[in-house]
Design a protein around this motif. Sequence first.
Motif, PDB file in Angstrom:
ATOM      1  N   LEU A  13       0.582  -1.961  -0.008  1.00 59.15           N
ATOM      2  CA  LEU A  13       0.256  -0.303   0.222  1.00 59.15           C
ATOM      3  C   LEU A  13       1.161   0.999  -0.137  1.00 59.15           C
ATOM      4  O   LEU A  13       0.607   1.939  -0.580  1.00 59.15           O
ATOM      5  N   HIS A  14       1.690   1.103   1.356  1.00 57.97           N
ATOM      6  CA  HIS A  14       2.883   2.557   0.935  1.00 57.97           C
ATOM      7  C   HIS A  14       3.588   2.124  -0.276  1.00 57.97           C
ATOM      8  O   HIS A  14       3.623   3.725  -0.959  1.00 57.97           O
ATOM      9  N   LEU A  15       3.760   1.931  -1.215  1.00 60.08           N
ATOM     10  CA  LEU A  15       4.595   1.096  -2.762  1.00 60.08           C
ATOM     11  C   LEU A  15       3.418   2.536  -3.613  1.00 60.08           C
ATOM     12  O   LEU A  15       3.779   3.217  -4.407  1.00 60.08           O
ATOM     13  N   ALA A  16       2.375   1.900  -3.574  1.00 57.07           N
ATOM     14  CA  ALA A  16       1.397   2.120  -4.596  1.00 57.07           C
ATOM     15  C   ALA A  16       0.734   3.823  -4.333  1.00 57.07           C
ATOM     16  O   ALA A  16       0.592   4.564  -5.309  1.00 57.07           O
ATOM     17  N   LEU A  17       0.962   4.372  -2.962  1.00 55.48           N
ATOM     18  CA  LEU A  17       0.479   5.318  -2.985  1.00 55.48           C
ATOM     19  C   LEU A  17       1.672   6.158  -3.055  1.00 55.48           C
ATOM     20  O   LEU A  17       1.427   7.653  -3.963  1.00 55.48           O
ATOM     21  N   GLN A  18       2.834   5.511  -3.267  1.00 58.82           N
ATOM     22  CA  GLN A  18       4.219   6.254  -4.206  1.00 58.82           C
ATOM     23  C   GLN A  18       4.034   5.825  -5.809  1.00 58.82           C
ATOM     24  O   GLN A  18       5.363   6.538  -6.182  1.00 58.82           O
ATOM     25  N   GLY A  19       3.020   5.007  -6.242  1.00 60.69           N
ATOM     26  CA  GLY A  19       2.698   5.320  -7.523  1.00 60.69           C
ATOM     27  C   GLY A  19       4.422   4.269  -8.085  1.00 60.69           C
ATOM     28  O   GLY A  19       4.042   4.173  -9.641  1.00 60.69           O
ATOM     29  N   HIS A  20       4.820   3.195  -7.380  1.00 60.96           N
ATOM     30  CA  HIS A  20       5.490   2.249  -7.559  1.00 60.96           C
ATOM     31  C   HIS A  20       5.044   0.921  -7.321  1.00 60.96           C
ATOM     32  O   HIS A  20       3.597   0.324  -6.896  1.00 60.96           O
ATOM     33  N   ALA A  21       5.232  -0.369  -7.831  1.00 65.21           N
ATOM     34  CA  ALA A  21       4.630  -1.862  -8.420  1.00 65.21           C
ATOM     35  C   ALA A  21       5.290  -2.339  -6.399  1.00 65.21           C
ATOM     36  O   ALA A  21       5.434  -1.953  -6.069  1.00 65.21           O
ATOM     37  N   PRO A  22       3.791  -3.130  -6.259  1.00 60.71           N
ATOM     38  CA  PRO A  22       3.811  -3.689  -4.795  1.00 60.71           C
ATOM     39  C   PRO A  22       5.947  -4.860  -5.392  1.00 60.71           C
ATOM     40  O   PRO A  22       5.169  -5.798  -6.395  1.00 60.71           O
TER      41      PRO A  22
END
Length: 387
Positions: free
Chosen positions: A324-333
């Motif tokens: 979820l943290h990565l998604a908020l940064q625009g990154h893939a899981p």
Amino acid sequence: MVVSPARNLAAMTHILILGAGFAAVTAARELRRLQPQARITLVAPKPEFVYLPSLIWIPTHLRQGGGLIRPLQPFLQRHRLEFHQAQVSGLADGGRTVLTDRGELKNDALLIATGGRFIRKLPGIEHALTLCEGIAAAEAIRDRLTAMRSGRIAFGFGGNPQEPAAMRGGPMFELLFGVETMLRQQQRREAFTLTFFNPATEPGKRLGDKAVGKILAAMARRRIATHLGHKLVSFSAQGVTTEGGQIDADLILFMPGLTGPQWAENSGLPLSPGGFIQADAYCRVPTAERVFIAGDAGSFPGPDWLPKQAHMAELQARAAAQNLHLALQGHAPTAQPRPELMCIIDTLDSGIMVYRSPQRSMVFPANRLFHWSKKAFEKRYLASLNK
């Protein structure tokens, strides 16, 4: 002081966590670590944590219900979490809006950790008591056992035909062995007939072949009758009816199979055949943006023995929070929870340790140390909620 756009954006981010159990608590800790500036809100019916694994000790008087409840206020304050007391009723806008009995909640990212529910469809199931329904159910079992001077007790668990791993058999083994030990300690064992029933011929198969053998051998040593391999038909005040015959019982203790939360049907999210919210290998709901899931509410890829238990829920929660943290940064899981089953089948005065992973399956013989380890872990975990 000049605030950077990235820091300002992080401060405006609102993350919702649905639930207040093992998965929700673990996800909250991890998200606060990763998102120090975000607004994080827990949504649950009560601001309290119930230590469900120790419900097995209430019927045998080793624990009192109140001792397993911890108010969440210290935890919420320590981790700067908000709390919204409400019952979730559904989702809208692809998960960006959570519907509750106390209004709608908007979010930028959502982590679902509400747990599942029991399938209570068998005719006459009102005649059975289900331990893991909570403290009230465990206390009802305790009171019935205390009132009995003699009789026949039937113990069993079922599954979800559409999702074989969606069962909770471990606590029923523990309740069975714990009650048998208690009756011996009270010198009342000879007055009772104990029967274990299950539609499978090898109950607890997901624990591993070695574990099944040891569990059934322990039942035989304790003179616990078994009724295995017959489909359940119904319950009544007289006992349990299966396709293989009748089990006479004055008290039925039964754990139904699990399915997803009721509100999932009003979520718009993809559901598995067994009624759980579908997740991918990253604990992400594949058709929704920034919606993740951990624990018993979800259906996860993995081996057919993937457990529905607190330990696995915590592993999923950490992975879900990181992704979820990565998604908020625009990154893939990138984080995937390792499939792992770890449990102690407690017998009130001892315990059998079971461990399983994709690489190995181990069963450690009954030992008093495992019983004391389980008690120590409970104490340590409950204390951690103040940290």
